[in-house]
Design an enzyme around this catalytic site. Structure first.
Site, PDB file in Angstrom:
ATOM      1  CB  SER A 282      -0.850  65.785 -19.720  1.00  0.00           C
ATOM      2  OG  SER A 282      -2.092  65.443 -19.146  1.00  0.00           O
ATOM      3  CG  HIS A 299       0.107  64.846  -7.807  1.00  0.00           C
ATOM      4  ND1 HIS A 299      -0.360  66.010  -7.245  1.00  0.00           N
ATOM      5  CD2 HIS A 299      -0.852  63.914  -7.575  1.00  0.00           C
ATOM      6  CE1 HIS A 299      -1.547  65.799  -6.699  1.00  0.00           C
ATOM      7  NE2 HIS A 299      -1.878  64.541  -6.894  1.00  0.00           N
ATOM      8  N   GLY A 300       0.099  67.256 -10.622  1.00  0.00           N
ATOM      9  CA  GLY A 300      -1.033  67.560 -11.491  1.00  0.00           C
ATOM     10  C   GLY A 300      -1.402  69.016 -11.372  1.00  0.00           C
ATOM     11  CB  ALA A 301      -4.228  70.912 -12.776  1.00  0.00           C
TER      12      ALA A 301
END
Length: 384
Positions: A282, A299-301
Site C-alpha cells: 500500500s 482508491h486501490g489497485a
C-alpha cells in the site's frame, strides 16, 4: 501530465498510462454516465473496473441533478489509517492472529460491550439503525490490515504526519454496511436509477439519509480500529480517515455542482492511503489536487478479474490454505472459501502501476510504502 490523461471525449477522461489495463466494459460504462442529464464531467481513475451498471474507480461532476445510484449501496465506504504503539519489528504473525481472534460478531457480545455502547451513543444520533453491524468489517473487498513501513520517500511529509517507521500501522477499509444498502434500495424502489433534482424535497431527504450513512461508516471504521487495538492491548492514533463513496457539493472548472465518487479517493483532504491487494504493498501519498481528475484519485489497485471467475482460475493452482499466505510473507485471515479466491492478489492489478500512473499524471507525491503483515477478512463462512 504527459500521456497519462486520455481524453475519451470533451467531457470524459481516463487517468491511465499505456500499460494500465482497463476493461472495455468499464470504459463503456464511464462514457454512458456522461450522457446522464446534468452530467458535465466524468473522470476514470487507473483502478477503473466495471460495476453493476456504473463503473467503480471514477468521479462524476453534475449540476442540477444528483445520482444516488452512482454512489451505490456502500455509502461512506473509505479508509482509515491508525498508528499503533506496537513495535513492528517485535511482533509475530501468529501472535497477532491469536490476539485478534474473531471480530465478526456484534460488539454487544464483547466483554467490553457496555463500553462500546457508550462510545456508539457518543458518536451517532439515536435514530440511526443497523447498530448491530457496527464494529464489523463486512464482505467484498473490505478488510483490516496490520502493516509496517518499509520505504520512506518523503521524510519531511512523513514526520509532519507524526509517523514513526518502527511502529505497527493499522489500515481499516469498510463502510456503512446494511444501512447504505437500505437507503439505496428505498431510493431505487421509489425513483429507479433516475437522478434527483438538487433543489427538490426528495433530494434533500436522500441527502439527509446519505449523510447519516457517511457518519455511520466513519464510526464503523473507528470502532473496528478500537476493537482491534483493544485485542492487541495497545493504543493508537488516527492519522487519516477518508470516504471514497459519496456525493457532496463541489466546484469544478468554475461551476458549482455535485461531485459523486464511486470508489475514488478525495484529493482535497490531505494525505491518503492507496492500498494494493492483500498480497501487495500500500502507498501513503500526498495528493496534488486537480480538476482534471475531479479532485479525486484511485482508491486501490482495482479488480482485474470478475469475482465469478476467480475460483475457476485459481482453484487448480492454490488450495485455500496456500491463499492464507502471500508472496510478501504476510498472513491472511479469511474463513470464507469463496471470498478467499475472489480476493486473491491475482484478481487485482499491481498497485505499483496505479501509483506510477498517478505520479506521472502529476496527481500525487509518494510519502511512504507500507508492507502487509496480517490481513483480516473474516473468521466466518458468511461475511454479511
Amino acid at each position: 501530465m504527459g500521456n497519462y490523461v486520455q481524453l475519451l471525449s470533451a467531457r470524459v477522461n481516463l487517468i491511465a498510462s499505456a500499460d494500465t489495463w482497463i476493461e472495455g466494459d468499464a470504459i463503456q460504462q464511464l462514457q454512458n454516465t456522461a450522457k446522464l442529464p446534468g452530467m458535465h464531467y466524468v473522470s476514470g481513475m487507473p483502478d477503473l473496473h466495471p460495476g453493476r451498471g456504473y463503473p467503480v474507480g471514477a468521479a462524476f461532476f453534475s449540476t442540477e441533478y444528483i445520482y444516488p445510484a452512482l454512489i451505490g449501496g456502500d455509502i461512506g465506504c473509505g479508509m482509515a489509517l491508525w498508528q499503533t504503539q506496537l513495535d513492528a519489528r517485535k511482533v509475530s504473525h501468529s501472535k497477532l492472529d491469536k490476539k485478534i481472534g474473531n471480530i465478526d460478531g456484534s460488539l454487544c457480545d464483547d466483554a467490553q460491550g457496555e463500553e462500546w455502547q457508550a462510545l456508539i451513543a457518543s458518536q451517532l444520533p439515536a435514530e440511526i439503525g443497523f447498530r448491530q453491524a457496527l464494529g464489523t468489517i463486512g464482505g467484498g473487498n473490505h478488510f483490516a490490515e496490520l502493516q509496517c513501513f518499509d520505504e520512506i520517500h518523503d521524510a519531511e511529509a512523513f514526520q509532519a504526519l507524526g509517523l514513526n517507521k518502527g511502529q505497527l500501522q493499522l489500515l481499516v477499509h469498510s463502510g456503512s454496511r446494511g444501512l447504505g444498502q437500505h437507503i439505496l434500495r428505498q431510493h431505487i424502489d421509489q425513483h429507479g436509477h433516475q437522478g434527483l433534482l438538487a433543489d427538490s424535497k426528495e433530494c434533500r431527504a436522500y441527502l439527509a439519509e446519505h449523510d447519516q450513512a457517511v457518519r455511520f461508516a466513519e464510526v464503523n471504521r473507528l470502532l473496528i480500529a478500537q476493537r482491534i487495538l483493544a485485542k492487541l492491548s495497545t493504543d493508537g492514533t488516527q492519522i487519516l480517515d477518508v470516504n471514497h463513496n459519496l456525493v457532496q457539493p463541489a466546484q469544478m472548472y468554475g461551476l458549482q455542482g455535485w461531485i459523486h465518487r464511486k470508489g475514488a479517493t478525495p484529493a482535497d483532504q490531505g494525505a491518503v492511503v492507496i492500498p494494493g491487494s492483500r498480497g501487495d504493498y500500500s502507498y501513503l501519498v500526498l495528493p496534488m489536487p486537480s480538476d482534471v481528475s475531479l479532485q479525486s484519485l484511485a482508491h486501490g489497485a482495482g479488480r482485474k478479474w470478475m469475482r465469478s471467475e476467480c475460483k475457476g482460475r485459481l482453484s487448480s493452482r492454490y488450495a485455500v490454505a496456500q491463499l492464507s499466505r502471500t508472496k510478501l510473507g504476510s498472513h491472511v485471515i479469511c474463513a470464507d472459501r469463496a471470498l478467499i479466491y475472489e480476493e486473491a492478489p491475482e484478481a487485482y492489478k499491481p498497485a505499483s502501476n496505479i501509483i506510477s500512473t498517478l505520479v506521472g499524471a502529476g496527481l500525487i507525491k509518494v510519502i511512504a510504502r507500507l508492507k502487509p503483515m496480517l490481513t483480516y477478512k473474516t473468521r466466518g463462512e458468511c461475511c454479511e
